[in-house]
Design a protein around this motif. Structure first.
Motif, PDB file in Angstrom:
ATOM      1  N   UNK A   1       0.841  -1.207   0.000  1.00  0.00           N
ATOM      2  CA  UNK A   1       0.000   0.000   0.000  1.00  0.00           C
ATOM      3  C   UNK A   1       0.870   1.248   0.000  1.00  0.00           C
ATOM      4  N   UNK A   2       1.887   1.245   0.861  1.00  0.00           N
ATOM      5  CA  UNK A   2       2.685   2.469   0.897  1.00  0.00           C
ATOM      6  C   UNK A   2       3.563   2.599  -0.358  1.00  0.00           C
ATOM      7  N   UNK A   3       3.895   1.468  -0.990  1.00  0.00           N
ATOM      8  CA  UNK A   3       4.627   1.530  -2.266  1.00  0.00           C
ATOM      9  C   UNK A   3       3.754   2.172  -3.340  1.00  0.00           C
ATOM     10  N   UNK A   4       2.464   1.772  -3.338  1.00  0.00           N
ATOM     11  CA  UNK A   4       1.541   2.337  -4.340  1.00  0.00           C
ATOM     12  C   UNK A   4       1.388   3.840  -4.140  1.00  0.00           C
ATOM     13  N   UNK A   5       1.369   4.249  -2.874  1.00  0.00           N
ATOM     14  CA  UNK A   5       1.266   5.697  -2.611  1.00  0.00           C
ATOM     15  C   UNK A   5       2.472   6.443  -3.185  1.00  0.00           C
ATOM     16  N   UNK A   6       3.604   5.751  -3.309  1.00  0.00           N
ATOM     17  CA  UNK A   6       4.788   6.393  -3.904  1.00  0.00           C
ATOM     18  C   UNK A   6       4.824   6.226  -5.425  1.00  0.00           C
ATOM     19  N   UNK A   7       3.791   5.606  -5.974  1.00  0.00           N
ATOM     20  CA  UNK A   7       3.705   5.524  -7.432  1.00  0.00           C
ATOM     21  C   UNK A   7       4.070   4.175  -8.033  1.00  0.00           C
ATOM     22  N   UNK A   8       4.349   3.164  -7.188  1.00  0.00           N
ATOM     23  CA  UNK A   8       4.661   1.835  -7.748  1.00  0.00           C
ATOM     24  C   UNK A   8       3.412   1.290  -8.452  1.00  0.00           C
ATOM     25  N   UNK A   9       3.615   0.780  -9.673  1.00  0.00           N
ATOM     26  CA  UNK A   9       2.483   0.196 -10.412  1.00  0.00           C
ATOM     27  C   UNK A   9       2.476  -1.308 -10.169  1.00  0.00           C
ATOM     28  N   UNK A  10       1.363  -1.829  -9.678  1.00  0.00           N
ATOM     29  CA  UNK A  10       1.297  -3.253  -9.318  1.00  0.00           C
ATOM     30  C   UNK A  10       0.303  -3.986 -10.215  1.00  0.00           C
TER      31      UNK A  10
END
Ligand SMILES: Cc1cc2nc3c(=O)[nH]c(=O)nc-3n(C[C@H](O)[C@H](O)[C@H](O)COP(=O)(O)OP(=O)(O)OC[C@H]3O[C@@H](n4cnc5c(N)ncnc54)[C@H](O)[C@@H]3O)c2cc1C
Length: 288
Positions: free
Chosen positions: A148-157
């Motif tokens: 979740x916090x990776x996605x907040x930094x823009x990681x595309x999953x």
């Protein structure tokens, strides 16, 4: 990896063939120990004191990092004491050697003789090392927190997206997904757990299967027993145990992996073996 790389400012795409966190992370019995399977005194013989001690120190730092990440979440992180036990005299001699190496490395450890283990934990072994730094966590929830916090930094999953082919020619990585989509990148990180054997170009892994079981709930009056410690033994293969809510997870007896069918054929035999091995340190009436 996604969390660390995005924290470092890289532009990250994560591909997973399953639902997120449903690889071996979902199967983990989640004992968080800085101990590596190879005891410190043996690791020192192989790699020298500085490297071996550093490897153990990194384990401590990893537990502290997980604790930090888990603050204010429902990841179920708790610090627990860890007991490394010797069931026979020969193991106790090696365990003492291990205790001396750990104390020399500055690790927070205590030596418990048989009587002390019986008095404090209620089971019979020849001796134990008690480590102050250890813990437990819900690995699946921890993974979701990190993602979740990776996605907040823009990681595309992209989950349920299998990597079928990797081409690293021309200084660019081209990943072909089973779905027919392509990802082009500068670097690729194989964070594929035990399945790394499928995608790594070199054979650097030998896989083992482990076996684990969980008890029926245990009466709350015995819940203080073990002080909720993580327990594992000085043996090869070894067994391990920890509390999960009011149940005990118990596992070990690892064997070399041949294939899934051969592994699954062993389940009945391994269940009996684990129950017999657990009985030695069990209170009466623990049903699996
Ligand atoms: C029964 C059991 C008990 C364990 N107990 C403990 C314990 O008590 N303490 C401890 O510290 N460790 C324990 N472990 C080990 C721990 O679970 C693993 O080391 C850890 O979960 C590995 O995490 P990972 O993210 O590297 O791998 P995984 O969680 O397996 O994640 C790898 C991901 O890669 C994906 N993937 C693989 N190939 C591809 C592909 N071609 N394309 C796209 N995606 C792909 C998978 O779908 C998977 O989601 C245990 C393991 C097991 C199986």
């Amino acid at each position: 990896m996604a969390d660390s790389l995005s924290q470092a400012g890289l532009n990250v795409v994560l591909l997973d063939r399953r639902h997120l966190g449903r690889g071996s992370t979902a199967a983990s019995t989640a004992l968080l120990q800085y101990d590596i399977d190879t005891p410190l005194h043996q690791l020192r013989e192989t790699f020298g004191k500085a490297k071996a001690d550093r490897a153990y120190q990194l384990g401590i730092e990893a537990i502290e990092a997980i604790e930090q990440i888990s603050r204010g979440t429902s990841n179920g992180f708790h610090r627990r004491p860890s007991l490394y036990v010797a069931r026979d005299e020969a193991a106790a001699v090696s365990l003492k050697e291990e205790f001396d190496a750990r104390r020399d490395a500055g690790l927070a450890v205590e030596w418990l003789a048989a009587e002390a283990v019986r008095e404090e934990y209620g089971f019979d072994v020849c001796a134990a090392i008690r480590s102050a730094v250890a813990g437990e966590v819900d690995p699946f929830r921890l993974t979701q927190t990190l993602l979740s916090r990776s996605m907040e930094r823009g990681v595309q999953i992209f989950d349920r997206t299998e990597v079928a082919e990797i081409d690293e020619s021309d200084g660019v990585v081209t990943v072909r997904c089973e779905s027919g989509h392509f990802v082009r990148a500068r670097w690729i990180v194989h964070a594929t757990g035990y399945e790394a054997v499928e995608t790594l170009p070199r054979r650097i892994v030998s896989l083992h299967s482990t076996f684990a079981m969980i008890s029926e709930p245990i009466r709350s009056s015995v819940l203080t027993w073990w002080d909720q410690a993580l327990v594992w033994e000085y043996a090869d293969p070894y067994h391990y145990a920890r509390w999960v809510d009011d149940r005990i997870v118990y596992g070990g007896g690892d064997v070399s992996f041949r294939n899934a069918a051969a592994r699954d054929r062993l389940i009945e035999k391994k269940t009996a073996e684990l129950q017999a091995a657990f009985g030695i340190i069990s209170v009466p009436k623990v049903h699996f």
